[in-house]
Motif scaffolding. Structure first.
Motif, PDB file in Angstrom:
ATOM      1  N   UNK A   1       0.838  -1.205   0.000  1.00 48.04           N
ATOM      2  CA  UNK A   1       0.000   0.000   0.000  1.00 48.04           C
ATOM      3  C   UNK A   1       0.871   1.253   0.000  1.00 48.04           C
TER       4      UNK A   1
ATOM      5  N   UNK B   1       4.826   4.972  -5.731  1.00 48.81           N
ATOM      6  CA  UNK B   1       4.874   4.937  -7.193  1.00 48.81           C
ATOM      7  C   UNK B   1       4.120   6.127  -7.787  1.00 48.81           C
ATOM      8  N   UNK B   2       3.198   6.706  -7.003  1.00 46.88           N
ATOM      9  CA  UNK B   2       2.478   7.887  -7.489  1.00 46.88           C
ATOM     10  C   UNK B   2       3.129   9.177  -7.013  1.00 46.88           C
ATOM     11  N   UNK B   3       4.370   9.038  -6.492  1.00 45.26           N
ATOM     12  CA  UNK B   3       5.146  10.215  -6.090  1.00 45.26           C
ATOM     13  C   UNK B   3       4.512  11.041  -4.977  1.00 45.26           C
TER      14      UNK B   3
ATOM     15  N   UNK C   1       1.705  13.358   2.464  1.00 48.66           N
ATOM     16  CA  UNK C   1       0.598  12.682   1.790  1.00 48.66           C
ATOM     17  C   UNK C   1       0.608  11.184   2.068  1.00 48.66           C
TER      18      UNK C   1
ATOM     19  N   UNK D   1     -14.086   5.488   9.008  1.00 46.38           N
ATOM     20  CA  UNK D   1     -13.670   4.414   8.127  1.00 46.38           C
ATOM     21  C   UNK D   1     -14.834   3.550   7.752  1.00 46.38           C
TER      22      UNK D   1
ATOM     23  N   UNK E   1     -15.612   1.412   5.545  1.00 46.07           N
ATOM     24  CA  UNK E   1     -15.559   0.009   5.133  1.00 46.07           C
ATOM     25  C   UNK E   1     -15.161  -0.926   6.259  1.00 46.07           C
TER      26      UNK E   1
ATOM     27  N   UNK F   1       7.278   9.851 -13.083  1.00 48.46           N
ATOM     28  CA  UNK F   1       5.874  10.190 -13.349  1.00 48.46           C
ATOM     29  C   UNK F   1       5.294   9.505 -14.593  1.00 48.46           C
TER      30      UNK F   1
ATOM     31  N   UNK G   1       2.323   1.612 -12.001  1.00 47.00           N
ATOM     32  CA  UNK G   1       2.612   0.239 -11.568  1.00 47.00           C
ATOM     33  C   UNK G   1       1.366  -0.481 -11.063  1.00 47.00           C
TER      34      UNK G   1
ATOM     35  N   UNK H   1      -5.549  -2.749  -3.267  1.00 45.47           N
ATOM     36  CA  UNK H   1      -6.611  -1.753  -3.163  1.00 45.47           C
ATOM     37  C   UNK H   1      -6.606  -1.183  -1.751  1.00 45.47           C
ATOM     38  N   UNK H   2      -7.112   0.045  -1.605  1.00 48.51           N
ATOM     39  CA  UNK H   2      -7.215   0.642  -0.278  1.00 48.51           C
ATOM     40  C   UNK H   2      -8.553   0.236   0.329  1.00 48.51           C
ATOM     41  N   UNK H   3      -8.538  -0.571   1.382  1.00 48.12           N
ATOM     42  CA  UNK H   3      -9.802  -1.094   1.912  1.00 48.12           C
ATOM     43  C   UNK H   3     -10.721  -0.017   2.469  1.00 48.12           C
ATOM     44  N   UNK H   4     -10.182   1.166   2.787  1.00 48.57           N
ATOM     45  CA  UNK H   4     -11.018   2.214   3.374  1.00 48.57           C
ATOM     46  C   UNK H   4     -11.641   3.114   2.317  1.00 48.57           C
ATOM     47  N   UNK H   5     -11.374   2.835   1.057  1.00 45.38           N
ATOM     48  CA  UNK H   5     -11.946   3.645  -0.009  1.00 45.38           C
ATOM     49  C   UNK H   5     -12.879   2.799  -0.861  1.00 45.38           C
TER      50      UNK H   5
ATOM     51  N   UNK I   1      -7.992   7.821  -6.897  1.00 43.35           N
ATOM     52  CA  UNK I   1      -6.896   8.230  -6.014  1.00 43.35           C
ATOM     53  C   UNK I   1      -5.760   8.976  -6.711  1.00 43.35           C
ATOM     54  N   UNK I   2      -5.204   8.441  -7.809  1.00 44.24           N
ATOM     55  CA  UNK I   2      -4.090   9.161  -8.455  1.00 44.24           C
ATOM     56  C   UNK I   2      -4.496  10.553  -8.918  1.00 44.24           C
TER      57      UNK I   2
ATOM     58  N   UNK J   1      -6.858  12.421  -7.522  1.00 43.51           N
ATOM     59  CA  UNK J   1      -6.987  13.241  -6.317  1.00 43.51           C
ATOM     60  C   UNK J   1      -5.626  13.817  -5.927  1.00 43.51           C
ATOM     61  N   UNK J   2      -4.593  12.987  -6.055  1.00 41.06           N
ATOM     62  CA  UNK J   2      -3.245  13.425  -5.698  1.00 41.06           C
ATOM     63  C   UNK J   2      -2.772  14.565  -6.599  1.00 41.06           C
TER      64      UNK J   2
ATOM     65  N   UNK K   1      -7.131   1.691 -11.285  1.00 42.43           N
ATOM     66  CA  UNK K   1      -6.513   2.808 -10.568  1.00 42.43           C
ATOM     67  C   UNK K   1      -5.225   3.247 -11.269  1.00 42.43           C
TER      68      UNK K   1
ATOM     69  N   UNK L   1      -4.310   7.005 -13.944  1.00 40.59           N
ATOM     70  CA  UNK L   1      -3.264   8.028 -13.955  1.00 40.59           C
ATOM     71  C   UNK L   1      -2.671   8.178 -15.360  1.00 40.59           C
TER      72      UNK L   1
END
Ligand SMILES: Nc1ncnc2c1ncn2[C@@H]1O[C@H](COP(=O)(O)OP(=O)(O)OP(=O)(O)O)[C@@H](O)[C@H]1O
Ligand SMILES: [Mg+2]
Lengths: 258, 277
Positions: free
Chosen positions: A159, A165-167, A172, A255, A257, B88, B92, B99-103, B111-112, B114-115, B159, B163
Motif C-alpha cells: 500500500x 509509485x504515485x510520487x 501525503x 472508516x 468500510x 511520473x 505500476x 486496493x485501499x480497503x477504506x476507499x 486516487x491518483x 486526487x493526488x 486505478x 493516472x
C-alpha cells in the motif's frame, strides 16, 4: 410487510432483543435464587429491590449531577488518551530510535496497576477532578500509543508502494495511506485504553471519595444501602455504554468500510 | 515463423531502457543475487512480457524499474531520463492485493487523480470511465471487502490506468485469477493498451498469458535471474483470447516452455536441496 423488510427488521433488532432477554432471564433467576435462599439476601439484594431503589437514588442523591461529573471526567481523560496517545504513537513511529528506547517502558506501564499511584496524583493535583482525569489518562494512554505504533508498522508495504509509485510526498503518504490503514488498529487501542480509563475514573472517585458516581457508590456502600449501590453501578455502566456507542459511531464515520 | 533475437541486443530507440542491472540481497544464508546483469529495452507502444520461474527475481526487477529500490547496479532510463525514484511516466500494478480497503471502488480508482489535485466532479467522471473499462460498472460505491479477489485486482488495474501512465508496469496482475477471467481480462487490458498506445512491461509466470498479450517475451533464468532468451511474437493484431487455439500460438508456447522447463526444474531442485540442508 414484505419478506425482505421483515428479514431486515429481524437482522437489526434480534441481537438486541436476545441480549436484553438474556439479561431479564438472568435477573429473574437471581431473584428466584435469593427468594428460595440459595443466595444470601444480605450480600446480594433482590433485583426488584434494586429497581425500587432507582427512584430514591435519582431524586435524593443528585444522580444527574454526579453522572454529568463522571461523564465529563471520563470524556476529558478519553479525549486526552486519544489525542496525546495517537500523537505520541505517531512520533515514536517516525523516530524508530526513540521507539526502541521507550517501547518496553510503555508496555510495562500498560500492565502496571497505575491506580496505586493515586497518592502521588493527590499531592500534585489536589482532591479535584484533575486528579481523577489524570489517573484516567495514565491508565488508558499506553495501549493507545502501542496500538498506534502497531497499526502504522504493520501497514502492508504494497500500500505504501502504491503511494510511492504515485510520487506522494511524505505528508501525503502519511495522511492518505499510513494513517487510514492504521485506523482500525488505532481504534482497538482507543477502545482498550478507554476501558482502563473508565475503570480508573470511577475507581479513583471511589478511593478519594470525590465527586461523581464513584463517590456515591462509596457513600451508599458505607450506609450499607445495597440496592442503592447496585442502582448507582447501573449508571456507571451507562457511562461506559455511551462511550462505546460513540466510539463505534466515530469509527463508522472515519472508516466506512471497517 | 518464430524468431529468436540474440540475448542482450538492445536498440537505442527504447522509451524504457534497463541497462545491466544487478541486485544483491543480504540474507541469513549469505548474499543472494536476485537480478544478474539484466538489460532490456522497450520501444514506444510495445508490449514486452518478462517470464520466469517463481523466485527468479521478476518482482525485484519490477521494483527497480518502478524506482522503488535505492541500491542496485546499472541504470534505468525513461525517454533518456535516468530513473532515481518513481518516474511520473510510469504506472505500476502490483503483484499483491493493493486496493485501499477504506476507499470505495470509485475513490480507489480516483486516487491518483486526487493526488494531482483534479477537481472532484472531473476525477469521479474519469474514474467511472476506467471502472467501466475493466467491467466493474455498478460497483462504484462498493468497498474492496465486498468484492472478489479478481474484482479487486481489476480495481488496482483501473486505478493505475486512471493516472494514464505512458509506461505501464504490471507484476503478475492476473496471478490470482481463474483461467477464464484471466483470458478475458487479458483481452481487456490488451484492448486498452492498444487504444492508448501504452508501452507495457508485463511480468508473469504464465506462458499462455505472455504469448497472448506480448510483442516480445523475455525469458529469465532461475537464480541468478539473467536474460535467457528474447522471443519475438509474430501473431497478428488486434488479438483476442481466441488466438490461444491457433497453431502458431501452440508453437510459441511449446518453444517457451522448452526454455522455461529447464529453469523451473532447476529452481525446484534448488529448493529441495535447500530444504534438506
Ligand atoms: N527484501 C529482500 N530481502 C532478501 N531477499 C529478497 C528480498 N526480496 C526478494 N528476495 C529474494 O530475491 C529472489 C527474487 O525474488 P522476487 O520476489 O523478485 O521473485 P519473483 O520472480 O517475483 O517470484 P514470484 O514469481 O514468486 O513472484 C528470491 O529468492 C527472494 O527470496
Ligand atoms: Mg514476484
Amino acid at each position: 410487510m414484505s419478506a425482505a423488510v421483515q428479514h431486515r427488521l429481524i437482522e437489526r433488532w434480534l441481537p438486541a432483543l436476545l441480549g436484553f432477554g438474556t439479561l431479564i432471564v438472568f435477573l429473574v433467576a437471581v431473584e428466584v435464587l435469593i427468594r428460595v435462599g440459595l443466595i444470601n439476601r444480605y450480600i446480594v439484594p433482590l433485583p426488584t429491590q434494586i429497581a425500587a431503589a432507582f427512584g430514591r437514588v435519582v431524586v435524593d442523591e443528585d444522580i444527574v449531577g454526579r453522572f454529568r461529573l463522571t461523564f465529563i471526567e471520563s470524556f476529558a481523560a478519553g479525549a486526552m488518551i486519544t489525542i496525546i496517545g495517537v500523537l505520541v504513537g505517531m512520533l515514536l513511529y517516525r523516530f524508530p530510535l526513540w521507539r526502541r528506547a521507550t517501547e518496553t517502558w510503555v508496555a510495562a506501564l500498560a500492565s502496571a496497576p497505575t491506580v496505586l499511584m493515586y497518592p502521588l496524583f493527590l499531592v500534585i493535583f489536589g482532591r479535584s477532578a484533575w486528579t481523577i482525569i489524570m489517573m484516567g489518562f495514565v491508565a488508558g494512554f499506553p495501549p493507545v500509543v502501542l496500538k498506534t505504533i502497531e497499526g502504522l508498522v504493520t501497514t502492508r508495504s504494497v500500500l505504501v508502494n502504491v503511494g510511492r509509485s504515485l510520487n506522494l510526498s511524505s505528508v501525503q503518504l502519511f495522511t492518505k495511506i499510513l494513517f487510514p490503514a492504521a485506523l482500525p488498529t488505532i481504534f482497538t487501542g482507543v477502545r482498550l485504553g478507554l476501558i482502563f480509563t473508565l475503570i480508573n475514573v470511577v475507581g479513583v472517585e471511589f478511593l478519594i471519595n470525590f465527586g461523581g458516581l464513584g463517590q456515591l457508590i462509596n457513600d451508599l456502600a458505607e450506609r450499607y444501602d445495597l440496592p442503592g449501590t447496585y442502582a448507582a453501578i447501573f449508571f456507571v455502566i451507562l457511562v461506559s455504554i455511551l462511550f462505546f456507542i460513540a466510539i463505534e459511531k466515530a469509527e463508522r464515520w472515519l472508516r466506512p468500510a471497517g | 515463423m518464430s524468431q529468436v533475437a540474440s540475448v542482450g541486443a538492445q536498440g537505442s530507440d527504447g522509451i524504457l531502457v534497463v541497462d545491466d542491472i544487478v541486485k544483491r540481497f543480504e540474507t541469513a544464508e549469505g548474499p543472494l543475487t536476485a537480478v544478474d546483469h539484466v538489460s532490456l529495452s522497450v520501444k514506444p507502444g510495445e508490449f514486452l512480457a518478462v517470464i520466469g520461474p517463481s523466485g527468479c527475481g521478476k518482482s525485484t526487477l519490477f521494483n527497480i524499474v518502478g524506482g522503488l529500490v535505492d541500491s542496485y547496479e546499472g541504470t534505468v532510463t525513461v525517454a533518456g531520463d535516468r530513473v532515481r525514484g518513481p518516474h511520473p511516466a510510469i504506472g505500476m500494478v502490483f503483484q499483491e492485493e493493493s486496493t485501499f480497503p477504506w476507499r470505495s471502488v470509485i475513490d480507489n480508482v480516483a486516487f491518483p487523480l486526487e493526488i494531482t489535485g483534479m477537481r472532484k466532479t472531473e476525477r469521479l467522471e474519469r474514474a467511472s470511465h476506467f471502472i467501466s473499462l475493466v467491467g466493474l460498472d455498478g460497483f462504484e460505491r462498493r468497498y474492496p471487502a465486498e468484492l472478489s479477489g479478481g474484482m479487486r485486482q481489476r480495481v488496482s488495474i483501473a486505478r493505475t490506468l486512471a493516472s494514464e501512465p505512458k509506461i505501464l508496469l504490471m507484476d503478475e496482475p492476473f496471478a490470482a485469477l481463474d483461467e477464464q477471467t484471466r483470458l478475458l481480462l487479458g483481452d481487456k487490458v490488451l484492448q486498452i493498451q492498444q487504444e492508448l498506445q501504452q508501452t507495457t512491461l508485463l511480468i508473469t509466470h504464465n506462458i499462455t498469458e505472455a504469448v497472448q498479450l506480448a510483442d516480445r517475451i523475455l525469458v529469465m533464468t532461475y537464480r541468478p535471474g539473467r536474460v535467457k532468451r528474447i522471443v519475438d511474437i509474430d501473431l497478428p493484431r488486434p488479438r483476442s483470447s481466441e488466438i490461444v487455439s491457433s497453431e502458431a500460438f501452440g508453437h510459441y508456447v511449446a518453444q517457451i516452455w522448452g526454455d522455461l522447463r529447464e529453469e523451473a526444474s532447476r529452481g525446484m531442485r534448488d529448493e529441495e536441496t535447500r530444504r534438506k540442508a
